[in-house]
Scaffold this motif. Structure first.
Motif, PDB file in Angstrom:
ATOM      1  N   PHE A  96     -11.095 131.910  51.237  1.00  0.00           N
ATOM      2  CA  PHE A  96     -11.789 131.347  52.397  1.00  0.00           C
ATOM      3  C   PHE A  96     -11.001 130.171  52.971  1.00  0.00           C
ATOM      4  O   PHE A  96     -10.800 130.075  54.193  1.00  0.00           O
ATOM      5  CB  PHE A  96     -13.193 130.895  51.989  1.00  0.00           C
ATOM      6  CG  PHE A  96     -13.934 130.173  53.078  1.00  0.00           C
ATOM      7  CD1 PHE A  96     -14.395 130.856  54.195  1.00  0.00           C
ATOM      8  CD2 PHE A  96     -14.163 128.807  52.997  1.00  0.00           C
ATOM      9  CE1 PHE A  96     -15.068 130.194  55.211  1.00  0.00           C
ATOM     10  CE2 PHE A  96     -14.838 128.134  54.005  1.00  0.00           C
ATOM     11  CZ  PHE A  96     -15.293 128.831  55.123  1.00  0.00           C
ATOM     12  N   ALA A  97     -10.540 129.275  52.096  1.00  0.00           N
ATOM     13  CA  ALA A  97      -9.761 128.126  52.569  1.00  0.00           C
ATOM     14  C   ALA A  97      -8.471 128.586  53.236  1.00  0.00           C
ATOM     15  O   ALA A  97      -8.048 128.021  54.257  1.00  0.00           O
ATOM     16  CB  ALA A  97      -9.452 127.195  51.394  1.00  0.00           C
ATOM     17  N   SER A  98      -7.838 129.629  52.683  1.00  0.00           N
ATOM     18  CA  SER A  98      -6.585 130.121  53.259  1.00  0.00           C
ATOM     19  C   SER A  98      -6.791 130.671  54.663  1.00  0.00           C
ATOM     20  O   SER A  98      -5.972 130.433  55.561  1.00  0.00           O
ATOM     21  CB  SER A  98      -5.989 131.211  52.361  1.00  0.00           C
ATOM     22  OG  SER A  98      -5.628 130.700  51.100  1.00  0.00           O
ATOM     23  N   ALA A 131      -2.213 123.609  49.944  1.00  0.00           N
ATOM     24  CA  ALA A 131      -3.484 123.044  50.408  1.00  0.00           C
ATOM     25  C   ALA A 131      -4.662 123.883  49.937  1.00  0.00           C
ATOM     26  O   ALA A 131      -5.692 123.354  49.489  1.00  0.00           O
ATOM     27  CB  ALA A 131      -3.474 122.941  51.933  1.00  0.00           C
ATOM     28  N   ALA A 132      -4.525 125.211  50.008  1.00  0.00           N
ATOM     29  CA  ALA A 132      -5.612 126.087  49.559  1.00  0.00           C
ATOM     30  C   ALA A 132      -5.842 125.936  48.054  1.00  0.00           C
ATOM     31  O   ALA A 132      -6.990 125.911  47.589  1.00  0.00           O
ATOM     32  CB  ALA A 132      -5.283 127.538  49.903  1.00  0.00           C
ATOM     33  N   ILE A 133      -4.757 125.838  47.277  1.00  0.00           N
ATOM     34  CA  ILE A 133      -4.876 125.653  45.821  1.00  0.00           C
ATOM     35  C   ILE A 133      -5.576 124.333  45.513  1.00  0.00           C
ATOM     36  O   ILE A 133      -6.424 124.246  44.609  1.00  0.00           O
ATOM     37  CB  ILE A 133      -3.494 125.688  45.147  1.00  0.00           C
ATOM     38  CG1 ILE A 133      -2.889 127.091  45.218  1.00  0.00           C
ATOM     39  CG2 ILE A 133      -3.588 125.213  43.691  1.00  0.00           C
ATOM     40  CD1 ILE A 133      -3.591 128.117  44.358  1.00  0.00           C
ATOM     41  N   MET A 134      -5.250 123.285  46.265  1.00  0.00           N
ATOM     42  CA  MET A 134      -5.857 121.976  46.021  1.00  0.00           C
ATOM     43  C   MET A 134      -7.364 121.992  46.282  1.00  0.00           C
ATOM     44  O   MET A 134      -8.137 121.360  45.561  1.00  0.00           O
ATOM     45  CB  MET A 134      -5.190 120.912  46.896  1.00  0.00           C
ATOM     46  CG  MET A 134      -3.803 120.502  46.421  1.00  0.00           C
ATOM     47  SD  MET A 134      -3.863 119.620  44.852  1.00  0.00           S
ATOM     48  CE  MET A 134      -2.178 118.986  44.761  1.00  0.00           C
ATOM     49  N   ILE A 135      -7.779 122.708  47.314  1.00  0.00           N
ATOM     50  CA  ILE A 135      -9.216 122.848  47.557  1.00  0.00           C
ATOM     51  C   ILE A 135      -9.851 123.636  46.409  1.00  0.00           C
ATOM     52  O   ILE A 135     -10.888 123.251  45.853  1.00  0.00           O
ATOM     53  CB  ILE A 135      -9.475 123.552  48.903  1.00  0.00           C
ATOM     54  CG1 ILE A 135      -9.005 122.672  50.068  1.00  0.00           C
ATOM     55  CG2 ILE A 135     -10.964 123.887  49.059  1.00  0.00           C
ATOM     56  CD1 ILE A 135      -9.078 123.356  51.425  1.00  0.00           C
TER      57      ILE A 135
END
Length: 660
Positions: free
Chosen positions: A398-400, A417-421
Motif C-alpha cells: 500500500f505504501a509503495s 521509504a516503503a520499508i521504513m513505513i
C-alpha cells in the motif's frame, strides 16, 4: 502464600514493583536477542510469556517470594522480547539486503523499534474492552500463562526443565556447522529422475523441533504441506517444463547438482508462489476482520468517555486516553523527522516535508488498522502463530503504491521509504497482539490493565536498545540474506528478504508477477478450503498465511517443525486428550513439554550469539571449528536430533493433565 512462595492476588497486592520491573527488563533483553537469532535463521519467533513466568516465580522466590501480580508484570514485560525481535528482523534487515545500509544504524533502529513498539501499546489499548471484556476472544497463550501464574506451583521442576533443555540446545548448536563443525546443519539428498528433480532434507536444529511442539500438529501439517507444494510439485514441474523460459536460470542449473538446481529454482521463481499466497491472505484477513475493526474503534471512543469516571474499578482501568493522545504526538514526531530525512536524501524530490508527513499519516492509519488485525489474530491463534509478516507485506504494498504516485517508479529511495513505513507498522502490530495476549492473562488473575500496558512499553523500549548491536554482531559473524563466498551459511532472514524483493519490485525492479498471480490463486483455494472446514465445524483448519510461509520457506526448515507438532500430538494421544475441549487440562498437559521446547530454542539461539563473538573478534568463521578428522556426518546429526525428540516426548508424556 502457597508452598511455592507465590502470594495470591487481593486488594492492594503489589504489582509494578522495582524488582519486577528490573527482572522483566533483563528477561526481555535476553529473550529478544534469542528471538532475533531464531527469526533470522528460521523466519519464526515464539511467544516467551510462559518461560518468563516460570523464571519469575523462581527468581522472586529466592528474593523472599513474589505475588502473582508481580509475576504477571514480569511475564508481561519479558514477552516484549519476542514482539520487538519479530518486528525488527522481519523488516529492518531488508535495508541491508537492498544495499541502503552497510550496517545497522543504532539511532535509526532504536527509533523504529522503540517508537514502533510504544505505538503498538497505544493503538492496542482501546481494543482491550472489546476483545477481552465485552466480546472475549480465546487468547490461548494468555490463558495458558494465566494458568501457570494461578497454579502457584513450585517453580523448581519447571526451572530444571528449562535449564536442562537450554544447555542441551546450546551444546548442539556449539557442535554444529557454525561452531565446532562436529555435525552439519542439515541432512539432505537430491537427484534427477529423468526430467523430474527430487529433493528431501531436514534441518538438524533442536530449536525447530521446539517451535513445532509449541505451534502444534495442525500448524505443522499446514506449513509442511506448503513446502511439499513448492519442493515436490512446483519445482519438479518447473524444471521439467518451464526452465527454458528463463535462459539465464537454465544456464546456471545446467551444470549444477540436483540440490543446487532445486535451490536455484526455488530462490528465483517458486518461492514467489508464497508471496502471492501471502498477499491474498493479507487482503482476506482485513476483509474478514472488518467488523472487529469497527468494534475496536467504537470501544476506544466509549473507553475515552468512561475514563472520566473516577469510580471505575482498578482491574478495569486502562491508560488515560488524554495521556495516550499526548504520547502519540510525542512518539510520532521523531518518526516524521526520520521519514523526512529519508525523502530529503533524494535531490529530485521537491517537497520532502509534504511527503514525509504523508508517510507519517500512512504509518499511523496502517499502524492502528494492523494492530487491530494482529490483536484479533492473537486472540484466535496466539502470538506465536500471528502472521505479522503478511500484515507487513500489505503495508509495504500500500505504501509503495502511494509513494510511486508521488516519487515515480524509478525513485532510488522509494523502496527504502516503503520499508521504513512497514518496519514501524510491523513493530507496532507485533507488540499490539502481544499486549492483548498479556492483558488477557492479567484479566484472568485480577491485574491492573494500565500497569501492564506501562510495563509492556518499558519492556519494548528496553529491547529496542539492544537490537542494533545484536544484529550487527550476527551480520558480521554469519552474514544476512543470500549466501556469499565469505558467508556460505548465512542467516537467510526470509521475511526481510521477501520485504526487500517486494519493495524493490515495486520501484524499478522486476518480480515474477505471473508466479505471484498463481500463488494468489493457490491462496484463494486455501481460503476456500479453510472456510469450508470452518462451516462444517472441523477442528482442523488451514490458515492461509501459515500455508504461505510453508510455500515460501525451504522444506528443510518445515520438516522438524512438523515433527515437533507430531510429538505434541503423540503426547495428547498418550493421555487420551486428542480433540479434548478441556483447554485448561490441555495447557497443563503441555506445560512441561512447552518449557522443554522453549529451553531448546533459547539455548540454541543464545549460543548462536555467543559463537558470533569470537568469529567477529578474529574475522574467522571457523575460529572454533575442530579438525576435519574429528567431524561427523549427517547421520550422527540425525541420531542426535532423534535423541532430542525422544527427550522432548518423554518430558511431555510424564505430565499430569489433572494436576493443579
Amino acid at each position: 502464600m502457597s508452598s511455592s512462595g507465590v502470594k495470591a492476588a487481593g486488594p492492594g497486592t503489589p504489582q509494578l514493583t522495582v524488582r519486577a520491573v528490573i527482572l522483566a527488563v533483563v528477561l526481555a533483553m535476553i529473550l529478544s536477542a534469542a528471538n532475533a537469532y531464531l527469526g533470522l535463521f528460521a523466519g519464526l519467533t515464539i511467544a516467551t510469556a510462559i518461560p518468563a513466568a516460570v523464571v519469575s516465580m523462581g527468581v522472586l522466590r529466592l528474593l523472599g517470594g513474589g505475588t502473582i501480580l508481580e509475576n504477571n508484570i514480569v511475564q508481561t514485560g519479558a514477552s516484549a522480547g519476542s514482539s520487538i525481535a519479530a518486528g525488527v528482523i522481519f523488516t529492518i534487515p531488508a535495508l541491508i539486503i537492498l544495499g541502503y545500509w552497510q550496517d545497522f544504524r543504532y539511532s535509526w533502529v532504536l527509533a523504529i523499534a522503540g517508537l514502533g513498539g510504544l505505538l503498538g501499546v497505544l493503538f492496542s489499548v482501546p481494543l482491550r474492552r472489546s476483545m477481552i471484556v465485552e466480546d472475549p476472544l480465546p487468547f490461548p497463550e494468555g490463558k495458558a500463562a494465566a494458568e501457570v501464574l494461578k497454579a502457584g506451583e513450585n517453580p523448581g521442576p519447571g526451572l530444571k526443565i528449562l535449564a536442562f533443555s537450554a544447555a542441551l540446545g546450546a551444546l548442539i548448536k556449539a557442535a554444529a556447522a557454525s561452531g565446532m563443525k562436529l555435525i552439519p546443519d542439515t541432512a539432505a539428498g537430491a537427484g534427477f529422475f529423468g526430467k523430474y528433480l527430487g529433493y528431501m532434507g531436514t534441518n538438524l536444529s533442536p530449536a525447530l523441533l521446539g517451535v513445532g511442539y509449541i505451534v502444534g500438529l495442525n500448524i505443522g501439517i499446514v506449513v509442511l504441506s506448503g513446502s511439499i507444494l513448492s519442493w515436490h510439485i512446483a519445482i519438479p514441474i518447473y524444471h521439467a517444463m518451464f526452465q527454458g523460459t528463463d535462459p539465464a536460470l537454465a544456464a546456471s542449473i545446467a551444470t549444477a547438482g540436483a540440490e543446487e538446481a532445486a535451490f536455484a529454482i526455488w530462490s528465483t521463481k517458486i518461492r514467489y508462489l508464497g508471496v502471492g499466497a501471502m498477499l491474498i491472505g493479507g487482503i482476506w484477513t482485513l476483509f474478514s476482520l472488518r467488523k472487529s475493526l469497527l468494534s475496536g474503534v467504537r470501544s476506544g471512543i466509549a473507553a475515552a468517555r468512561k475514563g472520566a469516571d473516577t469510580n471505575i474499578a482498578e482491574t478495569d482501568r486502562d491508560l488515560p486516553m488524554k495521556w495516550m493522545l499526548i504520547a502519540l504526538v510525542i512518539f510520532v514526531l521523531p518518526l516524521a523527522l526520520l521519514y523526512h530525512a529519508i525523502v530529503a536524501a533524494d535531490p529530485s524530490v521537491t517537497s520532502p516535508w509534504a511527503i514525509g508527513i504523508l508517510m507519517t499519516i500512512i504509518m499511523i492509519i496502517a499502524g492502528f488498522l494492523f494492530v487491530s488485525v494482529s490483536a484479533y489474530l492473537a486472540g484466535l491463534v496466539g502470538s506465536s502463530n500471528n502472521p505479522v509478516s503478511g500484515i507487513t507485506i500489505a503495508t509495504i504494498l500500500f505504501a509503495s503504491v502511494v509513494l510511486m504516485l508521488l516519487l515515480g517508479r524509478e525513485s532510488p529511495i522509494g523502496a527504502v521509504a516503503a520499508i521504513m513505513i512497514g518496519a514501524v507498522v510491523c513493530c507496532a502490530a507485533a507488540v499490539g497482539g502481544d499486549n492483548l495476549q498479556d492483558l488477557k492473562a492479567g484479566y484472568i488473575v485480577g491485574a491492573t490493565p494500565w500497569k501492564q500496558q506501562l510495563m509492556l512499553g518499558i519492556g519494548a523500549f528496553s529491547c529496542a536498545l539492544i537490537m542494533a548491536p545484536v544484529l550487527n554482531l550476527l551480520a558480521q559473524a554469519y552474514g544476512i540474506g543470500a549466501p556469499t563466498a565469505e558467508h556460505p551459511n548465512s542467516l537467510s532472514a526470509p521475511q526481510a528478504t521477501l520485504m526487500a524483493s517486494v519493495a524493490k519490485g515495486m520501484f524499478g525492479g522486476e518480480l515474477p508477477w505471473g508466479i505471484i498471480a498463481i500463488g494468489a490463486g493457490v491462496g484463494a483455494v486455501i481460503i476456500a478450503l479453510d472456510e469450508w472446514l470452518k462451516a462444517t465445524g472441523k477442528t482442523f483448519r488451514v490458515p492461509v498465511l501459515a500455508a504461505a510461509i510453508g510455500i515460501y520457506l525451504p522444506l528443510e526448515l518445515m520438516v522438524p517443525i512438523f515433527l515437533g507438532g507430531l510429538l505434541a500430538y503423540l503426547v495428547e494421544r498418550r493421555h487420551g486428550m486428542v480433540g479434548s475441549a478441556d483447554e485448561s487440562a490441555r495447557d497443563r498437559l503441555h506445560r512441561p513439554g512447552t518449557l522443554f521446547a522453549a529451553g531448546l530454542i533459547t539455548g540454541e539461539a543464545l549460543m548462536g550469539i555467543l559463537i558470533a563473538i569470537p568469529i567477529v573478534a578474529t574475522g574467522r568463521p571457523d575460529v572454533i571449528a575442530l579438525p576435519e578428522n574429528l567431524q561427523f556426518g549427517k547421520y550422527v546429526g540425525l541420531a542426535i536430533l532423534a535423541v532430542v525428540a525422544w527427550l522432548l516426548y518423554r518430558t511431555g508424556a510424564k505430565a499430569n493433565p489433572n494436576a493443579a
